[in-house]
Design an enzyme around this catalytic site. Structure first.
Site, short mmCIF file in Angstrom:
data_model
loop_
_atom_site.label_atom_id
_atom_site.label_comp_id
_atom_site.label_asym_id
_atom_site.label_seq_id
_atom_site.Cartn_x
_atom_site.Cartn_y
_atom_site.Cartn_z
N ASN A 396 -6.36 6.26 -12.77
CA ASN A 396 -6.85 7.27 -12.19
C ASN A 396 -5.86 7.81 -11.08
O ASN A 396 -5.15 8.78 -11.46
CB ASN A 396 -8.29 7.04 -11.56
CG ASN A 396 -8.95 8.56 -11.30
OD1 ASN A 396 -8.22 9.74 -11.48
ND2 ASN A 396 -10.04 8.34 -10.79
N ASP A 397 -5.70 7.15 -10.06
CA ASP A 397 -4.86 7.61 -9.03
C ASP A 397 -3.28 7.68 -9.45
O ASP A 397 -2.85 8.91 -9.15
CB ASP A 397 -5.04 6.63 -7.88
CG ASP A 397 -6.31 6.61 -7.20
OD1 ASP A 397 -7.02 7.61 -7.28
OD2 ASP A 397 -6.63 5.59 -7.00
N VAL A 398 -2.76 6.77 -10.43
CA VAL A 398 -1.49 6.90 -10.71
C VAL A 398 -1.03 8.21 -11.57
O VAL A 398 -0.10 8.25 -12.02
CB VAL A 398 -0.88 5.60 -11.40
CG1 VAL A 398 -0.98 4.58 -10.43
CG2 VAL A 398 -1.85 5.41 -12.44
N ALA A 437 -8.68 4.90 -4.55
CA ALA A 437 -8.29 5.39 -3.56
C ALA A 437 -9.25 6.60 -3.08
O ALA A 437 -9.12 6.93 -1.89
CB ALA A 437 -6.82 6.38 -3.55
#
Lengths: 470, 105
Positions: A396-398, A437
């Protein structure tokens, strides 16, 4: 005094550690290197038992036995997913051991401290003992908080306390003051036991406050930093005990850990100061963290199988969700199946995908994915515009474009995989829950994006069987 | 050279060695390297043994033995877990289907 043959054996052990670290920098030599390091450590333990003028040997061997019974089964059985927690935990207990050694030397100075603490050394061993105690205790409590965050025993978001920076600064000042007081009191021969206890409490609190404000995505970097801390504590402990092996080994870990921490921070495009104190300064709350109820395009495994089966180029982006679902084997099966149909398949590995840098490489290596298919961020990002489908498995965050587009987002400035440049994107996700995050991903609502909800392994298994009949 | 000065010299030289040996590590190996370095600082076990071996007082001995247990967990656990990770990097690169690895040849 340590006999000469023991000094030589310590030197051999120190050389083993250097060989181990050197070996660990390349995949071909890493395993041998690690074994050499273990041999060096075993040698050092045997030498100290034989040459160290040691009493209580029975008790010590018993304690080593207890430690092995506690440590080895966990280390053998832990899932690759939980590796970061375990490393944090092991690091913490090492720091705790260093702190205890220093506390004993301070309250009940052995011959080592006295012999190294002559007037010509200017009280350096005493100062080193205080440093060992403080850093070891900080590493211990900090690592335990890190463990709790990674194990999700507590929130993974930054924990901000009102007046946090002020309390933190005050704690540092108090630690330094008590440390100096303990040092001076020890010099005059007064029993500093309360001072030492006070120092322990202050250092433990410092470690907790140090890690609490660090956001979930940055926790891996903190593990690496605390690892370097424990190394420094061990090195200072070597100075206290007049033991060259501890000094060399601790310093090696401290120095290499610092380099590694900086390399990881660079991979995330942030400065170390920003990671550690970014949340202190506030302003990292931009971006909605709540689940929103905007519409998304949800899709079934059969549709995804068709899209993948008729694509020319597919890039798979694995993340923590793949690790949780233990889906590395089935994702490899899918990739092989696609390759057989003539689809160009590769994997895009973000340096901090998962909970630890290199986490995905470890998992996919476990599933026998050929090395050459794992592409690093710099080389793969240029390929996304030519890619028909980017298959995001539990990441997700990356892949969150907010890192490029939303100044003020906690991940703003972090280099990401540009999956939003691909012609279409398929997310395999458990839920709409934001990533580690805690930031929402706009890409999920994009018209070119479709989502398959569910456990990554289940979804992939269904896609594989659907693909077989396409 | 006095003991203190010799130790300080060793310290400074070890810093440079530490910087040098990991200066060119690939991101692939960040996790095992971190874990391996973690195991190496478990050598504080030597320090814990020295302290326990010189303890005259029961309380001091008890505390020192706690340090021995913790340091052993750090050292032994660290090396075992690193070895498990690295084992995966060394498997053959030919690509047997999942499950084939266990089949006898």
């Amino acid at each position: 005094m340590t006999p000469a043959w023991a000094q030589v054996a310590y030197l051999v052990a120190a050389a083993c550690f250097i060989v181990a670290l050197k070996g660990l920098s390349s995949p071909r030599t890493a395993r041998v290197g690690n074994l050499v390091g273990a041999a060096g450590a075993a040698l050092a333990v045997v030498v100290v038992l034989l040459a160290g003028d040691i009493d209580n040997v029975g008790w010590i061997l018993g304690a080593i036995g207890v430690g092995m019974v506690a440590g080895v089964p966990v280390a053998r059985r832990v899932q690759m997913t939980s590796m970061p927690q375990l490393v944090a935990l092991f690091n913490g207990v090492g720091g705790g051991a260093a702190a205890i050694v220093a506390a004993i030397e301070l309250t009940d100075p052995g011959p080592q401290l006295l012999s190294g603490g002559g007037p010509e050394s200017g009280g350096l061993p005493l100062a080193a003992a205080i440093v060992t105690l403080v850093i070891g205790a900080v590493s211990f409590s900090g690592s335990l908080v890190t463990f709790a965050k990674l194990q999700e025993l507590m929130t993974t978001r930054p924990v901000l306390i009102n007046g946090g920076p002020v309390i933190f600064a005050a704690l540092i000042a108090a630690t330094v003051a008590v440390g100096v007081a303990v040092g001076l009191a020890n010099g005059t021969g007064a029993g500093p036991i309360w001072g030492v206890l006070g120092l322990v409490v202050l250092s433990l609190a410092l470690g907790v406050l140090f890690v609490l404000p660090v956001g979930g995505a940055d926790v891996p970097i903190v593990i690496s930093l605390l690892n370097a801390f424990t190394g420094i504590a061990v090195a200072a402990g070597g100075y206290v005990l007049d033991n060259t092996l501890l000094l060399v080994a601790g310093t090696l870990v401290g120095a290499s850990g610092t380099i590694l921490t900086r390399a990881m921070a660079a991979a995330m495009g942030r400065s170390l100061a920003n990671i550690l104190f970014g949340a202190f300064r506030g302003g990292s709350t931009a971006g909605s963290t709540a689940e929103s109820d905007r519409p998304v395009r949800s899709s079934g495994p059969e549709d995804v199988a068709i899209v993948l089966g008729y694509a020319q180029k597919v890039i798979i982006v694995p993340g923590y969700g793949l690790a949780v679902a233990q889906a590395q084997h089935v994702v490899h099966e899918l990739a092989q199946l696609l390759a057989k149909r003539g689809v160009d398949v590769s994997y895009a590995i973000h340096p901090v995908a998962g909970r630890m840098p290199g986490h995905m490489n470890v998992l996919l290596a476990e599933a026998n994915v050929p090395y050459e298919q794992l592409l690093e961020m710099e080389s793969v990002n240029g390929q996304f515009p030519r890619t028909d489908v980017a298959l995001v498995v539990g990441a997700n965050d990356v892949v969150n474009p907010a890192a490029r587009t939303t100044p003020g987002s906690p991940i703003y400035g972090m280099p990401i995989l540009d999956v939003d440049h691909a012609k279409s994107v398929v997310f395999l996700k458990r839920s709409m829950r934001p990533g580690f995050a805690g930031i929402e991903n706009e890409l999920l609502y994009d018209a070119r994006t479709s989502l398959v909800f569910g456990d990554a392994k289940d979804s992939l298994t269904k896609i594989v069987s659907a693909l077989k009949s396409v | 050279m006095s003991g203190g000065m010799a130790l300080l010299t060793i310290f400074v030289l070890a810093v440079f060695v530490g910087f040098e040996v990991v200066s060119k590590v690939s991101t692939t190996l960040h996790t095992p390297l971190m874990s391996g370095a973690n195991a190496i600082h478990g050598v504080i076990l030597v320090g814990a043994i020295i302290v326990a071996g010189h303890a005259d007082d029961t309380y001091v001995l008890a505390l020192a033995l706690v340090a021995v247990v913790l340091a052993t967990v750090n050292m032994v656990g660290g090396f075992v877990v690193t070895d498990r990770m690295l084992e995966m990097f060394r498997r053959p690169r030919a690509r047997p289907a999942p499950g084939d690895a266990e089949r006898p040849a």
